[in-house]
Design a protein around this motif. Structure first.
Motif, PDB file in Angstrom:
ATOM      1  N   LEU A 141       0.821  -1.207   0.000  1.00  0.00           N
ATOM      2  CA  LEU A 141       0.000   0.000   0.000  1.00  0.00           C
ATOM      3  C   LEU A 141       0.859   1.263   0.000  1.00  0.00           C
ATOM      4  CD1 LEU A 141      -2.789  -1.105   2.513  1.00  0.00           C
ATOM      5  CD2 LEU A 141      -2.929  -0.963   0.025  1.00  0.00           C
ATOM      6  N   GLU A 142       1.988   1.226   0.657  1.00  0.00           N
ATOM      7  CA  GLU A 142       2.901   2.379   0.628  1.00  0.00           C
ATOM      8  C   GLU A 142       3.434   2.612  -0.779  1.00  0.00           C
ATOM      9  OE1 GLU A 142       5.442   3.640   4.232  1.00  0.00           O
ATOM     10  OE2 GLU A 142       5.510   1.438   4.240  1.00  0.00           O
ATOM     11  N   SER A 143       3.571   1.533  -1.545  1.00  0.00           N
ATOM     12  CA  SER A 143       4.136   1.664  -2.889  1.00  0.00           C
ATOM     13  C   SER A 143       3.221   2.440  -3.835  1.00  0.00           C
ATOM     14  CB  SER A 143       4.423   0.280  -3.479  1.00  0.00           C
ATOM     15  OG  SER A 143       3.220  -0.415  -3.786  1.00  0.00           O
ATOM     16  N   VAL A 144       1.921   2.587  -3.491  1.00  0.00           N
ATOM     17  CA  VAL A 144       1.015   3.364  -4.341  1.00  0.00           C
ATOM     18  C   VAL A 144       0.778   4.754  -3.768  1.00  0.00           C
ATOM     19  CG1 VAL A 144      -0.112   1.304  -5.270  1.00  0.00           C
ATOM     20  CG2 VAL A 144      -1.071   2.420  -3.225  1.00  0.00           C
ATOM     21  N   GLY A 145       1.582   5.135  -2.776  1.00  0.00           N
ATOM     22  CA  GLY A 145       1.536   6.502  -2.284  1.00  0.00           C
ATOM     23  C   GLY A 145       0.726   6.743  -1.026  1.00  0.00           C
ATOM     24  N   ILE A 146       0.233   5.682  -0.376  1.00  0.00           N
ATOM     25  CA  ILE A 146      -0.520   5.872   0.864  1.00  0.00           C
ATOM     26  C   ILE A 146       0.476   6.142   1.991  1.00  0.00           C
ATOM     27  CG2 ILE A 146      -2.109   4.833   2.509  1.00  0.00           C
ATOM     28  CD1 ILE A 146      -3.196   3.109   0.257  1.00  0.00           C
ATOM     29  N   PRO A 147       0.322   7.251   2.746  1.00  0.00           N
ATOM     30  CA  PRO A 147       1.255   7.564   3.835  1.00  0.00           C
ATOM     31  C   PRO A 147       1.239   6.481   4.911  1.00  0.00           C
ATOM     32  CG  PRO A 147      -0.141   9.450   3.314  1.00  0.00           C
ATOM     33  CD  PRO A 147      -0.725   8.281   2.600  1.00  0.00           C
ATOM     34  N   ARG A 148       2.404   6.186   5.464  1.00  0.00           N
ATOM     35  CA  ARG A 148       2.509   5.140   6.480  1.00  0.00           C
ATOM     36  C   ARG A 148       1.650   5.444   7.704  1.00  0.00           C
ATOM     37  NH1 ARG A 148       7.052   1.223   8.706  1.00  0.00           N
ATOM     38  NH2 ARG A 148       7.062   0.684   6.525  1.00  0.00           N
ATOM     39  N   GLU A 149       1.505   6.736   8.044  1.00  0.00           N
ATOM     40  CA  GLU A 149       0.728   7.056   9.238  1.00  0.00           C
ATOM     41  C   GLU A 149      -0.752   6.722   9.091  1.00  0.00           C
ATOM     42  OE1 GLU A 149       1.451  11.041   7.039  1.00  0.00           O
ATOM     43  OE2 GLU A 149       2.585   9.223   7.554  1.00  0.00           O
ATOM     44  N   LYS A 150      -1.198   6.450   7.858  1.00  0.00           N
ATOM     45  CA  LYS A 150      -2.590   6.051   7.649  1.00  0.00           C
ATOM     46  C   LYS A 150      -2.742   4.539   7.510  1.00  0.00           C
ATOM     47  CE  LYS A 150      -4.648  10.272   5.941  1.00  0.00           C
ATOM     48  NZ  LYS A 150      -5.686  10.821   5.055  1.00  0.00           N
ATOM     49  N   LEU A 151      -1.681   3.807   7.805  1.00  0.00           N
ATOM     50  CA  LEU A 151      -1.692   2.355   7.682  1.00  0.00           C
ATOM     51  C   LEU A 151      -1.438   1.744   9.058  1.00  0.00           C
ATOM     52  CD1 LEU A 151       0.437   2.059   4.422  1.00  0.00           C
ATOM     53  CD2 LEU A 151      -2.050   1.882   4.609  1.00  0.00           C
ATOM     54  N   ALA A 152      -2.470   1.221   9.679  1.00  0.00           N
ATOM     55  CA  ALA A 152      -2.351   0.569  10.990  1.00  0.00           C
ATOM     56  C   ALA A 152      -2.444  -0.945  10.800  1.00  0.00           C
ATOM     57  CB  ALA A 152      -3.453   1.051  11.928  1.00  0.00           C
ATOM     58  N   ILE A 153      -1.629  -1.672  11.536  1.00  0.00           N
ATOM     59  CA  ILE A 153      -1.607  -3.127  11.409  1.00  0.00           C
ATOM     60  C   ILE A 153      -2.152  -3.760  12.676  1.00  0.00           C
ATOM     61  CG2 ILE A 153      -0.148  -5.155  11.076  1.00  0.00           C
ATOM     62  CD1 ILE A 153       1.772  -3.395   9.529  1.00  0.00           C
ATOM     63  N   LYS A 154      -3.117  -4.648  12.506  1.00  0.00           N
ATOM     64  CA  LYS A 154      -3.706  -5.391  13.612  1.00  0.00           C
ATOM     65  C   LYS A 154      -3.572  -6.885  13.320  1.00  0.00           C
ATOM     66  CE  LYS A 154      -5.454  -1.578  15.446  1.00  0.00           C
ATOM     67  NZ  LYS A 154      -5.029  -1.049  16.776  1.00  0.00           N
ATOM     68  N   SER A 155      -3.438  -7.669  14.371  1.00  0.00           N
ATOM     69  CA  SER A 155      -3.436  -9.129  14.187  1.00  0.00           C
ATOM     70  C   SER A 155      -4.653  -9.712  14.874  1.00  0.00           C
ATOM     71  CB  SER A 155      -2.157  -9.744  14.760  1.00  0.00           C
ATOM     72  OG  SER A 155      -2.104  -9.562  16.157  1.00  0.00           O
ATOM     73  N   MET A 156      -5.117 -10.836  14.361  1.00  0.00           N
ATOM     74  CA  MET A 156      -6.297 -11.503  14.937  1.00  0.00           C
ATOM     75  C   MET A 156      -6.061 -13.006  14.910  1.00  0.00           C
ATOM     76  SD  MET A 156     -10.310 -11.309  13.771  1.00  0.00           S
ATOM     77  CE  MET A 156     -10.370  -9.542  14.064  1.00  0.00           C
ATOM     78  N   ILE A 157      -6.179 -13.631  16.072  1.00  0.00           N
ATOM     79  CA  ILE A 157      -6.014 -15.077  16.149  1.00  0.00           C
ATOM     80  C   ILE A 157      -7.378 -15.728  15.983  1.00  0.00           C
ATOM     81  CG2 ILE A 157      -6.216 -15.154  18.662  1.00  0.00           C
ATOM     82  CD1 ILE A 157      -4.025 -17.345  18.575  1.00  0.00           C
ATOM     83  N   LYS A 158      -7.445 -16.771  15.152  1.00  0.00           N
ATOM     84  CA  LYS A 158      -8.714 -17.422  14.828  1.00  0.00           C
ATOM     85  C   LYS A 158      -8.538 -18.933  14.769  1.00  0.00           C
ATOM     86  CE  LYS A 158     -12.014 -14.338  13.917  1.00  0.00           C
ATOM     87  NZ  LYS A 158     -13.351 -14.411  14.513  1.00  0.00           N
ATOM     88  N   ASP A 159      -9.648 -19.627  14.948  1.00  0.00           N
ATOM     89  CA  ASP A 159      -9.664 -21.072  14.727  1.00  0.00           C
ATOM     90  C   ASP A 159      -9.971 -21.344  13.260  1.00  0.00           C
ATOM     91  OD1 ASP A 159      -9.019 -22.128  17.180  1.00  0.00           O
ATOM     92  OD2 ASP A 159     -11.081 -22.110  17.915  1.00  0.00           O
ATOM     93  N   PHE A 160      -8.986 -21.715  12.500  1.00  0.00           N
ATOM     94  CA  PHE A 160      -9.214 -22.122  11.108  1.00  0.00           C
ATOM     95  C   PHE A 160      -8.161 -23.144  10.740  1.00  0.00           C
ATOM     96  CE2 PHE A 160      -6.399 -18.431  10.881  1.00  0.00           C
ATOM     97  CZ  PHE A 160      -5.412 -18.835   9.993  1.00  0.00           C
ATOM     98  N   ASN A 161      -8.414 -23.880   9.660  1.00  0.00           N
ATOM     99  CA  ASN A 161      -7.512 -24.951   9.236  1.00  0.00           C
ATOM    100  C   ASN A 161      -6.854 -24.608   7.914  1.00  0.00           C
ATOM    101  OD1 ASN A 161      -8.173 -26.697  11.441  1.00  0.00           O
ATOM    102  ND2 ASN A 161     -10.088 -27.218  10.401  1.00  0.00           N
ATOM    103  N   TYR A 162      -5.560 -24.847   7.832  1.00  0.00           N
ATOM    104  CA  TYR A 162      -4.856 -24.738   6.563  1.00  0.00           C
ATOM    105  C   TYR A 162      -5.128 -25.991   5.727  1.00  0.00           C
ATOM    106  CZ  TYR A 162      -2.245 -20.754   8.388  1.00  0.00           C
ATOM    107  OH  TYR A 162      -1.908 -19.526   8.889  1.00  0.00           O
ATOM    108  N   ASP A 163      -5.066 -25.845   4.399  1.00  0.00           N
ATOM    109  CA  ASP A 163      -5.301 -27.012   3.541  1.00  0.00           C
ATOM    110  C   ASP A 163      -4.066 -27.904   3.511  1.00  0.00           C
ATOM    111  OD1 ASP A 163      -3.437 -25.898   1.765  1.00  0.00           O
ATOM    112  OD2 ASP A 163      -4.969 -25.096   0.414  1.00  0.00           O
TER     113      ASP A 163
END
Length: 325
Positions: free
Chosen positions: A161-183
């Motif tokens: 997203l930064e590569s298309v010109g979106i300022p870093r201060e407008k990019l927040a990263i969140k993580s979420m743990i979930k119950d799911f299965n990989y194939d």
């Protein structure tokens, strides 16, 4: 007399055997225990609170009436690549999603959805007082990393997203743990989603100081005491460096537990953990006491399924947060 001597000898043999067995089952060196070197200041003691006298705000904090497990399972996994606003309205939705892979931070974006970055950029240009939260999923079954794999995957998307010109201060990263299965190939096709929110001024102030992102650590726990390990030693060096470079910053150490036992006891246990880590940082790092704060969330903010041993382990954690004064 002979029978007495034989009985006495048998008693001695069993006593020595019992002492040997106890020492073999408890190899931990007591000198490594934080509670031995981290006294609790008298003026910081929080009195134990009975469940009958808890006020409303504390009850809400402890989630006494909320079933954490139901909350954890009721949130459905998004199918496709989705972006919503703070009201839950769908801004865009692709039928395909961004694929993640077990135990790695690798992400794969199908060519059909590459336009997502331009859609996000356009929305933010039209809504200058908002930011986009990049939500990276990870599973409880994955290897523990710091930062976790959800954050690492989000970092990959942030770079795009930064590569298309979106300022870093407008990019927040969140993580979420979930119950799911990989194939069978270790892939999951819906590992990233987006939410537009009002700009977080606290986060923006932290960015001005170039503070590290919030992190989760898993200290060594033995019999409800924290022991020094490499994780704590690395944290000590990081905190010392951050505070020496940013005198107007404080560190919040937040303790969390699983939901075994009652909520009040878990609140106090998590506070005990955070205080031990706080005093380790202060004593070994020579830090000012008002720069390191000990807090507790008890069992209120679980990140994994408390019905499994792995989920309970993930919930027994310490969060480290850097905040500008």
């Amino acid at each position: 007399m002979k029978n007495f001597i034989i009985a006495f000898l048998v008693f001695l043999i069993w006593s020595f055997f019992g002492l040997w067995l106890y020492s073999w089952l408890n190899p931990v060196k007591q000198t490594d225990k934080l509670s031995d070197i981290t006294p609790i200041e008298t003026n910081e003691e929080v009195p134990l609170v009975s469940m009958d006298t808890l006020d409303t705000s504390l009850i809400d904090t402890l989630n006494l009436t909320e079933n954490i497990q139901n909350t954890f399972e009721e949130e459905p996994l998004s199918k496709g690549l989705r972006a919503t606003n703070q009201d839950g309205d769908v801004i865009f939705l692709f039928t395909k999603g961004i694929t993640i892979f077990k135990d790695t931070s690798t992400v794969v974006i199908p060519p059909e959805i590459l336009d997502f970055k331009y859609k996000i950029n356009t929305y933010l240009l039209e809504h200058p007082k908002e930011e986009v939260q990049i939500i990276g999923l990870y599973a409880a079954s994955e290897k523990i990393k710091n930062p976790n794999l959800g954050i690492r995957r989000g970092n990959k998307i942030r770079d795009i997203l930064e590569s298309v010109g979106i300022p870093r201060e407008k990019l927040a990263i969140k993580s979420m743990i979930k119950d799911f299965n990989y194939d069978n190939n270790g892939a999951f096709p819906y590992g990233i989603s987006f939410t537009f929110k009002p700009l977080d001024t606290v986060r923006l102030n932290s960015l001005k100081f170039r503070l590290p992102e919030d992190k989760t650590i898993y200290p060594k726990l033995v019999n409800n005491d924290i022991f020094v390990n490499d994780v704590l030693k690395e944290l000590l060096e990081e905190v010392k460096n951050v505070l020496s470079s940013n005198p107007n910053v404080r560190v919040e150490i937040v303790g969390h537990t699983d939901n075994i036992g009652n909520a009040n006891d878990n609140y106090m246990l998590a506070l005990k953990y955070s205080r031990q880590v706080r005093w380790y940082l202060i004593n070994k790092g020579g830090l000012a006491k008002d720069k390191v704060i000990a807090l507790s969330e008890g069992e209120a903010k679980s990140i994994a399924n408390n019905n499994t041993e792995e989920g309970q382990f993930l919930n027994r954690r310490i969060e480290v947060k850097y905040r500008a004064n």
